[in-house]
Design an enzyme around this catalytic site. Structure first.
Site, PDB file in Angstrom:
ATOM      1  N   CYS A   1       0.854  -1.190   0.000  1.00 26.89           N
ATOM      2  CA  CYS A   1       0.000   0.000   0.000  1.00 26.89           C
ATOM      3  C   CYS A   1       0.891   1.242   0.000  1.00 26.89           C
ATOM      4  CB  CYS A   1      -0.942   0.090   1.188  1.00 26.89           C
ATOM      5  SG  CYS A   1      -2.129  -1.226   1.290  1.00 26.89           S
TER       6      CYS A   1
ATOM      7  N   ARG B   1       3.862  -0.576  -4.785  1.00 22.08           N
ATOM      8  CA  ARG B   1       3.581  -1.082  -3.438  1.00 22.08           C
ATOM      9  C   ARG B   1       2.192  -1.718  -3.330  1.00 22.08           C
ATOM     10  NH1 ARG B   1       7.068   1.321   0.523  1.00 22.08           N
ATOM     11  NH2 ARG B   1       5.579   0.607   2.051  1.00 22.08           N
TER      12      ARG B   1
ATOM     13  N   TRP C   1      -3.061  -2.568  -1.650  1.00 29.13           N
ATOM     14  CA  TRP C   1      -2.870  -4.008  -1.825  1.00 29.13           C
ATOM     15  C   TRP C   1      -3.767  -4.641  -0.769  1.00 29.13           C
ATOM     16  CZ3 TRP C   1      -1.202  -8.122   1.209  1.00 29.13           C
ATOM     17  CH2 TRP C   1      -0.917  -9.308   0.525  1.00 29.13           C
TER      18      TRP C   1
ATOM     19  N   ASN D   1      -2.036   2.020   5.933  1.00 28.91           N
ATOM     20  CA  ASN D   1      -1.256   0.858   5.514  1.00 28.91           C
ATOM     21  C   ASN D   1      -0.999   0.034   6.771  1.00 28.91           C
ATOM     22  OD1 ASN D   1       0.546  -0.924   4.390  1.00 28.91           O
ATOM     23  ND2 ASN D   1       2.195   0.572   4.121  1.00 28.91           N
ATOM     24  N   GLY D   2      -1.279  -1.272   6.718  1.00 25.99           N
ATOM     25  CA  GLY D   2      -1.085  -2.112   7.904  1.00 25.99           C
ATOM     26  C   GLY D   2      -2.348  -2.911   8.184  1.00 25.99           C
TER      27      GLY D   2
ATOM     28  N   GLU E   1      15.872 -19.476  -6.595  1.00 20.06           N
ATOM     29  CA  GLU E   1      15.593 -18.096  -6.999  1.00 20.06           C
ATOM     30  C   GLU E   1      15.094 -18.047  -8.452  1.00 20.06           C
ATOM     31  OE1 GLU E   1      15.083 -15.399  -5.664  1.00 20.06           O
ATOM     32  OE2 GLU E   1      15.519 -13.817  -7.101  1.00 20.06           O
TER      33      GLU E   1
ATOM     34  N   LYS F   1      11.409 -16.540  -9.594  1.00 24.56           N
ATOM     35  CA  LYS F   1      11.189 -15.516 -10.631  1.00 24.56           C
ATOM     36  C   LYS F   1      10.146 -16.000 -11.634  1.00 24.56           C
ATOM     37  CE  LYS F   1      12.598 -12.959  -8.890  1.00 24.56           C
ATOM     38  NZ  LYS F   1      13.376 -12.678  -7.736  1.00 24.56           N
TER      39      LYS F   1
ATOM     40  N   GLU G   1       6.535 -15.966 -10.059  1.00 25.87           N
ATOM     41  CA  GLU G   1       5.892 -14.686  -9.736  1.00 25.87           C
ATOM     42  C   GLU G   1       5.658 -13.803 -10.941  1.00 25.87           C
ATOM     43  OE1 GLU G   1       9.983 -12.713  -7.955  1.00 25.87           O
ATOM     44  OE2 GLU G   1       8.078 -12.076  -7.159  1.00 25.87           O
TER      45      GLU G   1
ATOM     46  N   HIS H   1      14.604 -38.749  -5.124  1.00 27.35           N
ATOM     47  CA  HIS H   1      13.793 -39.034  -3.929  1.00 27.35           C
ATOM     48  C   HIS H   1      12.353 -38.571  -4.113  1.00 27.35           C
ATOM     49  CE1 HIS H   1      17.451 -40.270  -1.969  1.00 27.35           C
ATOM     50  NE2 HIS H   1      18.015 -39.142  -2.351  1.00 27.35           N
TER      51      HIS H   1
ATOM     52  N   LYS I   1       5.315  -4.844  -3.892  1.00 24.82           N
ATOM     53  CA  LYS I   1       6.668  -4.704  -3.355  1.00 24.82           C
ATOM     54  C   LYS I   1       6.568  -4.380  -1.867  1.00 24.82           C
ATOM     55  CE  LYS I   1      11.016  -4.158  -4.913  1.00 24.82           C
ATOM     56  NZ  LYS I   1      11.642  -5.332  -5.546  1.00 24.82           N
TER      57      LYS I   1
HETATM   58  C1  F6R Z   1      10.699 -11.831  -5.046  1.00 26.02           C
HETATM   59  C2  F6R Z   1      10.636 -10.759  -4.088  1.00 26.02           C
HETATM   60  C3  F6R Z   1      10.237 -11.084  -2.699  1.00 26.02           C
HETATM   61  C4  F6R Z   1      11.106 -10.316  -1.707  1.00 26.02           C
HETATM   62  C5  F6R Z   1      10.601 -10.540  -0.276  1.00 26.02           C
HETATM   63  C6  F6R Z   1      11.495  -9.880   0.741  1.00 26.02           C
HETATM   64  O1  F6R Z   1      11.134 -11.376  -6.298  1.00 26.02           O
HETATM   65  O2  F6R Z   1      10.874  -9.623  -4.395  1.00 26.02           O
HETATM   66  O3  F6R Z   1      10.297 -12.456  -2.469  1.00 26.02           O
HETATM   67  O4  F6R Z   1      12.425 -10.747  -1.834  1.00 26.02           O
HETATM   68  O5  F6R Z   1       9.308 -10.038  -0.174  1.00 26.02           O
HETATM   69  O6  F6R Z   1      11.568  -8.507   0.525  1.00 26.02           O
HETATM   70  P1  F6R Z   1      12.702  -7.637   1.170  1.00 26.02           P
HETATM   71  O7  F6R Z   1      13.990  -8.048   0.545  1.00 26.02           O
HETATM   72  O8  F6R Z   1      12.333  -6.229   0.840  1.00 26.02           O
HETATM   73  O9  F6R Z   1      12.701  -7.921   2.628  1.00 26.02           O
END
Ligand code: F6R
Length: 610
Positions: free
Chosen positions: A2, A27, A74, A100-101, A483, A487, A490, A506, A605
């Site tokens: 948010c 966000r 969000w 936000n929260g 990782e 990617k 998501e 396994h 984010k």
């Molecule tokens: C994946 C991604 C998330 C963040 C996670 C932690 O591409 O961006 O998995 O890595 O939400 O976020 P931070 O690093 O900001 O604590």
């Protein structure tokens, strides 16, 4: 998670709010809204969808105003529709709140307010705030006191801003667990949930702390605690670089951020390599190095991509520093009463420095009297401020929701810490010099991989209809496999799993058939022969192998259908290279599948809620 923006000053507020919301859209992007005061009347406009949907709803003759608040959401409580979009009002549409929260006791408060005759319009937890503040205003309190009294009743997390049509000369903001930054202008004040919204407006800011509220007026800012103790207003200057938050000609932030990595990794190392001594200088932990150096155990914690970087940290620290390491999801660490002795050290890894679970893990570790270090990108973020010491990534703002350049900078910082501690413990100057020179080569090696983008795009075309993808790696490459799979999930919405290659027999081998693409990271390292065996196991079941291999490896072509080459590199730093083609592949697949790369569905984010 948010985005909040607010302004009071002498300029028309609406363009400031809309511009700020665009900057904060990463966000949260399921609905948005603004509220302003015009001739002491509250004007409200909200829309489901992205900020552009809100702009389309705003009439050309929207009222002029010099005080207002905005929000991009969000969803946590309540589906993403217009009724649940912020701002939320009281019964008489006298005041408006953006938040936000999560208000944890919203159920009890809602019922209490309904019993008193309040009528709710939304399913959100936030709406209890507007009715609660209304209740105190009705008893004759000024807005500042009504908000303060209301917040004393609230359990949960909040970053919030409030305007009231009977109080046109100030707006109220408050924080507990969700970031809020106050910007100081000439005869004006701003509030935002992150500094991106303030770029170009002001570089003078106050980071509000948890449990604080502030009155923002045209004459300045007054901060105090919610329990009514006065607080000095701390003003800091932040680095403002508009270029860093623009797309710079790229179609998406994610692609820009992938392509920036030669530069961002270089920036992470800038001024930190001491060539003559074959070691590293890290100002942020220089005075606090002993706890790390003599730690009996290091616990690395984080979430998502940062957790994957932490896993690479485990391999680095154990191999090259010789300290036992555990890596734990912050969300697990915070709730399971971990055993932390005084000679343990916790390192929290977080791009945003605001992730709720990671922040809670930091607080839990500090409560247990453990020394806590942070590896963060966002300067002045909560984790950066609440840890004893730390190292910044200096990777610049990361706006794409999928983390890319922050990951390589996190791994670079972990490599720098490894070199620093390793040289103080057991690494010789010859080995230190070898590692240091390799680190210096990484940016140009990344550049060479980026030049293969065409080839990776062709691969994406071949596999764009895949429904599942398996990623395999061993040793340092196992976290890269995780990782790479994250990617793909998501951004391209393809089910993908990362696995340690030897583990497939396994269980996961049962999934392999002619339709299963298997991406195997098979670089020339100490376990190369073992990974070739794993590739054979996949081939024997008709799996389609895409190998990430080291330049010059012709042998691999016998086993893999497709090969992407990376330059030769020392094994501990190989993840800095092998992740690059996997980032590009996820990006290209997402584009081919018409996915919204920078704003993938259901995500946002900076996860500031649990
Ligand atoms: C994946 C991604 C998330 C963040 C996670 C932690 O591409 O961006 O998995 O890595 O939400 O976020 P931070 O690093 O900001 O604590």
């Amino acid at each position: 998670m948010c985005g909040i923006i607010g302004y009071i000053g002498d300029t028309n507020v609406l363009p400031i709010l809309i511009n700020g919301l665009h900057r904060l859209e990463y966000r949260g992007y399921d609905s948005a809204g603004v509220a302003l005061l015009n001739e002491n009347r509250l004007y409200l406009q909200r829309a489901a969808g992205k900020i552009t949907a809100l702009e389309q709803k705003l009439p050309a003759d929207a009222p002029l105003s010099t005080i207002g608040i905005g929000h991009t959401r969000w969803a946590t409580h309540g589906v993403p529709n217009e009724a649940n979009a912020h701002p939320h009002c009281d019964c008489h549409q006298r005041l408006a709140v953006v938040h936000n929260g999560i208000i944890e006791n919203h159920g009890v408060l809602r019922q209490e307010l309904i019993d008193k005759g309040h009528i709710f319009q939304s399913q959100t937890d936030t709406e209890v705030l507007s009715h609660l503040f209304e209740e105190y205003l009705a008893s004759g309190m000024p807005l500042s006191e009504a908000v303060r009294q209301g917040l004393l009743r609230v359990q949960g997390t909040f970053g919030l801003a409030v305007i009231d049509e009977e109080t046109p000369d100030y707006l109220m903001v408050a924080r507990n667990g969700s970031p809020l930054i106050i910007g100081h202008g000439q005869g004006a004040c701003f509030v935002a949930s992150d500094t991106a919204a303030l770029v170009g407006l002001t570089d003078k800011v106050t980071f509000l702390d948890d449990g604080e509220l502030a009155i923002l007026s045209r004459n300045g800012v007054a901060v105090k605690t919610i329990d009514n103790r006065s607080v000095d207003t701390r003003v800091e200057i932040i680095d403002q670089n508009l270029k860093r938050i623009e797309k710079a000609g790229y179609p998406h932030y994610m692609l820009k951020e992938i392509m920036e990595q030669p530069q961002t990794v270089e920036d992470t190392m800038r001024g930190r390599l001491l060539e003559e001594e074959c070691t590293v200088k890290l100002g942020g932990i220089g005075n606090d190095i002993d706890s790390l150096l003599y730690a009996r155990r290091i616990i690395l914690t984080g979430c998502g991509t940062s957790w994957h970087a932490a896993l690479i940290g485990e391999y680095l620290f154990e191999e090259l520093v010789g300290i036992p390491v555990e890596v734990e999801y912050a969300s697990e660490f915070r709730y399971r009463n971990p055993i932390i002795s005084e000679d343990s050290v916790v390192i929290a890894v977080s791009q945003s420095g605001e992730t709720a679970d990671t922040l809670a893990a930091v607080r839990e570790a500090r409560r247990k009297r453990c020394k806590v270090y942070g590896i963060c990108n966002v300067v002045g973020s909560s984790i950066a401020r609440e840890t004893d010491a730390g190292v910044y990534l200096h990777a610049g703002a990361e706006i794409g929701v999928a983390s890319t350049k922050a990951f390589t900078s996190q791994v670079t910082v972990l490599a720098l810490i490894t070199l620093l501690l390793g040289r103080m413990r057991s690494i010789s100057s010859a080995r230190g010099g070898e590692l240091l020179r390799e680190l210096q080569q990484i940016p140009q090696k990344i550049e060479r991989i980026l030049q293969q983008h065409e080839q990776i795009r062709a691969l994406a075309e071949a596999y764009q209809d895949a429904r599942n993808i398996l990623y395999l790696g061993r040793g340092y490459q196992f976290p890269v496999a995780l990782e790479g799979a994250l990617k793909m999930k998501e951004i391209a919405y393809i089910h993908a799993e990362g696995y340690p290659a030897a583990e497939i027999k396994h269980g996961p081998l049962a999934l392999i058939d002619k339709d299963m693409p298997v991406i195997v990271i098979a670089t020339h390292d100490s376990i190369y022969d073992k990974i070739l065996n794993n590739i054979q196991e996949v081939r024997a079941r008709n799996g389609r192998v895409i190998a990430i291999a080291t330049e010059g490896d012709q042998e691999i072509k016998k086993y893999a259908e497709h090969v992407i080459y990376i330059p030769d590199v020392l094994e501990p730093f190989a993840p800095l290279l092998t992740i690059i083609p996997l980032q590009l592949l996820a990006y290209d697949m997402a584009i081919l599948r018409n996915c919204d790369v920078d704003q993938p569905r259901n995500l946002a984010k900076s996860v500031t809620v649990e």
